[in-house]
Enzyme design. Structure first.
Site, short mmCIF file in Angstrom:
data_model
loop_
_atom_site.label_atom_id
_atom_site.label_comp_id
_atom_site.label_asym_id
_atom_site.label_seq_id
_atom_site.Cartn_x
_atom_site.Cartn_y
_atom_site.Cartn_z
N GLY A 118 0.67 -2.36 3.92
CA GLY A 118 1.65 -1.06 4.00
C GLY A 118 2.65 -0.66 5.04
N MET A 141 -11.93 5.02 -1.66
CA MET A 141 -12.53 5.01 -0.45
C MET A 141 -13.23 6.58 -0.55
SD MET A 141 -10.00 3.57 2.06
CE MET A 141 -8.61 3.59 0.68
N HIS A 149 -0.86 -0.74 -4.48
CA HIS A 149 -2.17 -0.38 -3.85
C HIS A 149 -2.27 0.95 -3.78
CE1 HIS A 149 -5.81 -1.59 -2.00
NE2 HIS A 149 -5.47 -0.73 -0.91
N GLY A 192 -1.54 1.49 9.30
CA GLY A 192 -0.90 1.01 10.62
C GLY A 192 -2.05 0.53 12.05
N SER A 213 0.93 -1.05 0.00
CA SER A 213 0.06 0.10 -0.16
C SER A 213 0.93 1.36 0.13
CB SER A 213 -0.66 -0.06 1.17
OG SER A 213 -1.48 1.13 1.29
N MET A 219 -12.09 -5.66 4.03
CA MET A 219 -11.27 -4.62 4.83
C MET A 219 -10.95 -5.44 6.16
SD MET A 219 -10.67 -1.49 3.32
CE MET A 219 -9.65 -1.29 4.83
N GLY A 238 -9.27 3.90 5.98
CA GLY A 238 -8.76 5.39 6.26
C GLY A 238 -7.54 5.66 6.66
N PHE A 239 -6.85 4.61 7.43
CA PHE A 239 -5.63 4.77 7.58
C PHE A 239 -4.69 3.62 7.72
CE2 PHE A 239 -8.31 8.17 9.96
CZ PHE A 239 -7.54 9.21 9.60
N ASP A 291 -7.01 -6.37 3.09
CA ASP A 291 -6.44 -5.05 3.42
C ASP A 291 -6.55 -4.61 4.68
OD1 ASP A 291 -5.54 -2.72 2.81
OD2 ASP A 291 -7.02 -2.13 1.68
N GLY A 292 -5.29 -4.24 5.40
CA GLY A 292 -5.49 -3.89 6.73
C GLY A 292 -4.58 -4.63 7.65
N GLY A 293 -3.47 -4.26 8.20
CA GLY A 293 -2.99 -4.99 9.28
C GLY A 293 -2.20 -6.30 8.84
N ASP A 351 -4.61 4.01 -2.32
CA ASP A 351 -5.61 4.30 -1.61
C ASP A 351 -6.13 5.65 -1.86
OD1 ASP A 351 -6.01 2.00 0.22
OD2 ASP A 351 -3.83 2.24 0.81
N HIS A 389 -7.99 1.62 -4.87
CA HIS A 389 -9.19 1.41 -3.66
C HIS A 389 -9.79 2.72 -3.43
CE1 HIS A 389 -9.54 0.00 0.69
NE2 HIS A 389 -10.71 0.18 0.11
C1 DX5 Z 1 -6.56 1.53 5.13
C2 DX5 Z 1 -6.10 1.24 3.68
C3 DX5 Z 1 -5.10 0.13 3.49
C4 DX5 Z 1 -4.02 0.76 4.38
C5 DX5 Z 1 -3.05 -0.59 4.75
O1 DX5 Z 1 -7.77 2.41 4.61
O2 DX5 Z 1 -7.22 0.74 2.66
O3 DX5 Z 1 -4.79 -0.02 2.26
O4 DX5 Z 1 -3.06 1.65 3.71
O5 DX5 Z 1 -2.29 -0.34 5.49
P1 DX5 Z 1 -1.53 -1.14 6.76
O6 DX5 Z 1 -1.01 -2.47 6.00
O7 DX5 Z 1 -0.69 -0.54 7.37
O8 DX5 Z 1 -2.65 -1.46 7.59
ZN ZN Z 2 -6.33 -0.01 0.60
#
Ligand code: DX5
Ligand code: ZN
Length: 236
Positions: free
Chosen positions: A209, A70, A35, A151, A10, A143, A148-149, A187-189, A37, A68
């Protein structure tokens, strides 16, 4: 043989001031997709990039740009992103209840690959019509954090959605030839400590990411995640 592994760093976790070199660094480290965002500050409480940045990046790379969205009005972004050179266009099911058919058609007509994403609170059943319709999406993004963020902490309870999806569509092929199983993206964590849970549930496309960009050796993290997905998918 199941679906092929796709590892998609990401770029939200990259140094945006050096996006082109960050992109080529990730590709050198073994990334399959990048990816991207795209957030509008409305659908999610954060604002990132849009078509102008995709267009600039496209001048520096031929990589698959997995966008992606959002955003509250995904339809407004199809034309500009198509022109900018996006490869995949994944919109949120929560933002497309009324017009997903038109949306999918338009995405395809602009030469992009349509995908649907769902937030942690959205039941998996909501994406079934989009997979089974006449004009189906080719990718489902589950998800595993609130969008949104970067980390945030991986929500392992989302793996049930991945399992249900894989069971229902073991090798769903939208082109009707059994060579293209549906892409299930998480996607995420995601990172070394969570990849096995996602891979064994059936996810074949992994967005990561902070775990990739924060690693001293991103190539090692990418190859570890690929191995985990391949091991599961090879036995399908
Ligand atoms: C969050 C994004 C993700 C995010 C993943 O809204 O869709 O793509 O960047 O980042 P990590 O891998 O750090 O959770
Ligand atoms: Zn994403």
């Amino acid at each position: 043989m199941g679906a092929s592994a796709k590892i998609a760093p990401s770029m939200l976790s990259s140094d945006f001031a050096n996006l082109a070199s960050e992109a080529s660094r990730m590709l050198r480290c073994g990334a399959d997709w990048l990816h991207m965002d795209i957030m509008d500050g409305h659908f999610v409480p954060n604002l990132t990039i849009g078509a102008p940045v995709i267009e600039s990046l496209r001048k520096h790379t031929t990589a698959y740009l997995d966008c992606h969205l959002m955003v509250t009005n995904p339809l407004d972004y199809v034309e500009p992103l198509g022109k900018a050179g996006a490869s995949g266009f994944t919109f949120h099911v929560e933002a497309s209840k009324e017009n997903w058919q038109e949306l999918v058609q338009k995405i395809k007509s602009k030469g992009m690959r349509p995908g649907v994403a769902l937030k942690p609170g959205t039941p998996i059943e909501e994406v079934y019509p989009l997979i089974e319709g006449e004009n189906p999406v080719e990718l489902v993004l589950v998800m595993t954090v609130e969008p949104g963020f970067g980390g945030q902490k991986f929500m392992s309870e989302m793996m049930e959605k991945v399992r249900v999806l894989r069971k229902k569509y073991p090798s769903l092929d939208i082109e009707h030839n059994h060579e293209n199983p549906v892409t299930v993206l998480v996607d995420g964590g995601l990172g070394p400590s969570t990849i096995d849970a996602a891979a064994s549930a059936g996810a074949n496309c992994i967005v990561a990411g902070s775990s990739v960009f924060g690693a001293p050796e991103p190539a090692q993290v990418i190859s570890l995640m690929r191995k985990s997905v391949d091991e599961v998918q090879q036995n399908i």
